[in-house]
Enzyme design. Structure first.
Site: not given
Length: 136
Positions: A14, A33, A39, A41, A79-80, A125
């Site tokens: 995100h 960010c 980037h 997490h 996810d991903h 996070e």
């Protein structure tokens, strides 16, 4: 009252960016960010439910069913993925961890059976940064 927590995991990218602001203002507030290239997490999601134990099963709720609900309504959508672009329930929202936790709550709450209540969404996070959300 019994509390039961299930831990799940997902990876997602995100950026924190307010489109109403200039690039400079976004970078001033959000720093790295706000990176235009995103980037990522490795999120840990703790879902805590509460209720009363079923005397016939000894369970509050079957944890396999809880995991399946979390997988189906949250993890598969996140996810991903790029949270800013790919996730329907985050469209037109700031993709902060705080808002993500609140939106995960909304996704799960409506799929739990009547005798089980959502108590808390805890979303890590990073190992040192997490959000807890207990509903409105």
């Amino acid at each position: 009252m019994v509390y039961l927590t299930r831990l799940e995991h997902f990876n997602a990218a995100h950026k924190l960016y307010n489109p109403a602001w200039s690039k400079e203002k976004n970078e001033e507030l959000f720093g790295v960010c706000a990176n235009e290239n995103w980037h990522g997490h490795n999120f840990d999601l703790y879902v805590t439910i509460k209720g009363h134990i079923n005397p016939e099963t000894g369970f509050l709720f079957d944890v396999k069913k809880l995991s399946k609900l979390i997988q189906e309504h949250v993890i598969k959508k996140l996810d991903h993925k790029n949270l800013n672009l790919d996730v329907d329930f985050l469209q037109d929202k700031m993709c902060s961890t705080e808002i993500l936790a609140m939106e995960i709550w909304k996704q799960l709450q409506r799929h739990l059976p009547m005798h089980v209540k959502l108590h808390c969404i805890k979303l890590y996070e990073t190992p040192r940064i997490y959000v807890e959300y207990f509903g409105d």
